[in-house]
Design an enzyme around this catalytic site. Structure first.
Site, PDB file in Angstrom:
ATOM      1  N   TYR A 228       3.946  -7.007 -27.043  1.00  0.00           N
ATOM      2  CA  TYR A 228       4.369  -7.906 -28.111  1.00  0.00           C
ATOM      3  C   TYR A 228       5.054  -7.093 -29.211  1.00  0.00           C
ATOM      4  O   TYR A 228       4.940  -5.870 -29.248  1.00  0.00           O
ATOM      5  CB  TYR A 228       3.237  -8.773 -28.646  1.00  0.00           C
ATOM      6  CG  TYR A 228       2.052  -8.090 -29.273  1.00  0.00           C
ATOM      7  CD1 TYR A 228       2.115  -7.530 -30.533  1.00  0.00           C
ATOM      8  CD2 TYR A 228       0.823  -8.062 -28.612  1.00  0.00           C
ATOM      9  CE1 TYR A 228       1.016  -6.938 -31.126  1.00  0.00           C
ATOM     10  CE2 TYR A 228      -0.294  -7.465 -29.191  1.00  0.00           C
ATOM     11  CZ  TYR A 228      -0.194  -6.906 -30.449  1.00  0.00           C
ATOM     12  OH  TYR A 228      -1.283  -6.316 -31.031  1.00  0.00           O
ATOM     13  N   PHE A 229       5.816  -7.768 -30.051  1.00  0.00           N
ATOM     14  CA  PHE A 229       6.757  -7.148 -30.995  1.00  0.00           C
ATOM     15  C   PHE A 229       7.792  -6.303 -30.249  1.00  0.00           C
ATOM     16  O   PHE A 229       8.094  -5.174 -30.660  1.00  0.00           O
ATOM     17  CB  PHE A 229       6.043  -6.290 -32.044  1.00  0.00           C
ATOM     18  CG  PHE A 229       5.138  -7.045 -32.967  1.00  0.00           C
ATOM     19  CD1 PHE A 229       5.379  -8.370 -33.279  1.00  0.00           C
ATOM     20  CD2 PHE A 229       4.030  -6.429 -33.529  1.00  0.00           C
ATOM     21  CE1 PHE A 229       4.544  -9.065 -34.140  1.00  0.00           C
ATOM     22  CE2 PHE A 229       3.187  -7.118 -34.385  1.00  0.00           C
ATOM     23  CZ  PHE A 229       3.441  -8.437 -34.687  1.00  0.00           C
TER      24      PHE A 229
ATOM     25  N   TYR B 281      -2.115 -20.328 -32.502  1.00  0.00           N
ATOM     26  CA  TYR B 281      -0.804 -20.807 -32.948  1.00  0.00           C
ATOM     27  C   TYR B 281      -0.945 -22.289 -33.323  1.00  0.00           C
ATOM     28  O   TYR B 281      -0.875 -23.189 -32.482  1.00  0.00           O
ATOM     29  CB  TYR B 281       0.251 -20.667 -31.858  1.00  0.00           C
ATOM     30  CG  TYR B 281       0.479 -19.275 -31.329  1.00  0.00           C
ATOM     31  CD1 TYR B 281      -0.031 -18.140 -31.968  1.00  0.00           C
ATOM     32  CD2 TYR B 281       1.216 -19.082 -30.164  1.00  0.00           C
ATOM     33  CE1 TYR B 281       0.181 -16.872 -31.471  1.00  0.00           C
ATOM     34  CE2 TYR B 281       1.446 -17.798 -29.657  1.00  0.00           C
ATOM     35  CZ  TYR B 281       0.924 -16.707 -30.313  1.00  0.00           C
ATOM     36  OH  TYR B 281       1.141 -15.449 -29.803  1.00  0.00           O
TER      37      TYR B 281
ATOM     38  N   SER C 251      10.345  -6.230 -35.013  1.00  0.00           N
ATOM     39  CA  SER C 251      10.694  -6.977 -36.226  1.00  0.00           C
ATOM     40  C   SER C 251      12.192  -6.955 -36.523  1.00  0.00           C
ATOM     41  O   SER C 251      12.612  -6.942 -37.678  1.00  0.00           O
ATOM     42  CB  SER C 251       9.917  -6.423 -37.435  1.00  0.00           C
ATOM     43  OG  SER C 251       8.527  -6.507 -37.221  1.00  0.00           O
TER      44      SER C 251
ATOM     45  N   SER D 173      -6.033  -8.866 -24.426  1.00  0.00           N
ATOM     46  CA  SER D 173      -5.025  -8.625 -25.457  1.00  0.00           C
ATOM     47  C   SER D 173      -5.670  -7.911 -26.633  1.00  0.00           C
ATOM     48  O   SER D 173      -6.772  -8.288 -27.064  1.00  0.00           O
ATOM     49  CB  SER D 173      -4.421  -9.957 -25.907  1.00  0.00           C
ATOM     50  OG  SER D 173      -3.431  -9.764 -26.887  1.00  0.00           O
ATOM     51  N   ASN D 174      -4.995  -6.880 -27.133  1.00  0.00           N
ATOM     52  CA  ASN D 174      -5.473  -6.114 -28.287  1.00  0.00           C
ATOM     53  C   ASN D 174      -6.756  -5.333 -28.009  1.00  0.00           C
ATOM     54  O   ASN D 174      -7.475  -4.960 -28.935  1.00  0.00           O
ATOM     55  CB  ASN D 174      -5.680  -7.035 -29.501  1.00  0.00           C
ATOM     56  CG  ASN D 174      -4.424  -7.724 -29.932  1.00  0.00           C
ATOM     57  OD1 ASN D 174      -3.487  -7.098 -30.402  1.00  0.00           O
ATOM     58  ND2 ASN D 174      -4.384  -9.047 -29.758  1.00  0.00           N
TER      59      ASN D 174
ATOM     60  N   LEU E 205      10.937  -6.438 -30.091  1.00  0.00           N
ATOM     61  CA  LEU E 205      12.175  -6.174 -30.834  1.00  0.00           C
ATOM     62  C   LEU E 205      11.905  -5.479 -32.172  1.00  0.00           C
ATOM     63  O   LEU E 205      12.808  -5.290 -32.973  1.00  0.00           O
ATOM     64  CB  LEU E 205      12.948  -7.476 -31.062  1.00  0.00           C
ATOM     65  CG  LEU E 205      13.396  -8.177 -29.769  1.00  0.00           C
ATOM     66  CD1 LEU E 205      14.046  -9.524 -30.084  1.00  0.00           C
ATOM     67  CD2 LEU E 205      14.344  -7.298 -28.973  1.00  0.00           C
TER      68      LEU E 205
END
Length: 296
Positions: A195-196, A51, A200, A147-148, A198
């Protein structure tokens, strides 16, 4: 997993200093956003090296100097190697350097949760976790996350039982991870971080049946199910005098397999609004009604 949380709501900060990810970000908005979240009772701040290539961590490090560090949970992620065009690198040597660099940018003596952000193609995943465990024993990190990671990579990384958190794509509209992964996580006392959450914006009530074309990753049957499920959330939200977003986040926080939920925000007002989800306490019947409406 030994960390204790005042609540399960965190703040995702890819819009804090994430100039490489979003156009026209104002850094002051980032500073104000993190402060507003902390002041509103969100005490988990989730960031990552990628980020802003370290800039998000630097801004968060500046802000937390004005707060009681012991009351803040800082989660960060790393794996992208600048010497390899930011390709994932899970080698023990690089991960140790990544943690040390993050500590400097965050201006703190310890990181509460450090996630290996992405798997690489060839590193030994158990060796990567064992290297992080050495840092954990030294007090530089308090919990280890991946993660991932694919399910097989997760099991390889956790062969000695040292993974504390697992982060991946999951929402009420995308529940693939429940099939076998959640049972493994529960068995091994690993908490899940979606994660995600909501989807999008689809789960916030912002979109309806006429917006089908905007969500072409969903087949027609799934999209129709989600639109119908939103009616259930809308009714429950009205009962709690809350928004649909607040109810969705409350559902994640009530889920026993989920350790944290980390929706993002762009400005202070959005952070304050997210914090209102802490006031929504779903009954068992409400939790089950939402669960059934969105069952895969």
């Amino acid at each position: 997993m030994t960390l204790e949380f005042a609540n399960k709501l965190g703040l995702g900060t890819n819009k804090v200093g994430g100039h490489n990810l979003f156009d026209n970000l104002d850094e002051q908005d980032g500073y104000d956003l993190v402060r507003a979240a902390l002041d509103a009772g969100i005490n988990v701040i989730d960031t990552a090296f990628v980020y802003g290539v370290g800039r998000s961590e630097e801004i968060i490090g500046d802000v937390i100097q004005d707060y009681d560090r012991s009351k803040i949970i800082i989660a960060t992620k790393g794996a992208q190697n600048p010497d390899k065009d930011l390709a994932p690198d899970n080698s023990p040597e690089f991960l140790i350097k990544t943690v040390e660099d993050s500590l400097k940018r965050l201006k703190t003596d310890y990181i509460d949760i450090f996630f290996i952000h992405f798997p690489d193609d060839d590193s030994d995943k158990l060796a990567a976790v064992e290297a992080l465990d050495e840092l954990k024993q030294a007090g530089k990190i308090r919990a280890i996350g991946v993660s991932n990671f694919s399910f097989d990579q997760l099991k390889e990384a956790n062969a000695t039982g040292k993974v504390d958190f697992d982060e991946d794509y999951y929402s009420l509209a995308h529940r693939d991870e429940e099939v076998e992964r959640f049972a493994y996580l529960d068995e091994h006392d690993i908490k899940f971080v979606p994660y995600f959450p909501l989807e999008s914006g689809l789960l916030t009530g912002r979109y309806g049946a006429d917006d089908r074309a905007k969500f072409d990753r969903l087949d027609d049957a799934k999209f129709d199910q989600i639109i119908k499920g939103l009616d259930v959330i809308k009714d429950i939200a009205a009962t709690h005098d809350a928004s649909m977003t607040h109810v969705v986040l409350a559902w994640y926080m009530a889920h026993p397999s989920i350790g944290l939920v980390i929706p993002g925000a762009r400005n202070a007002e959005q952070a304050k609004d997210l914090a209102k989800s802490l006031d929504v306490k779903l009954s068992d019947e409400e939790f089950k009604a939402i669960d059934e409406a969105f069952k895969a």
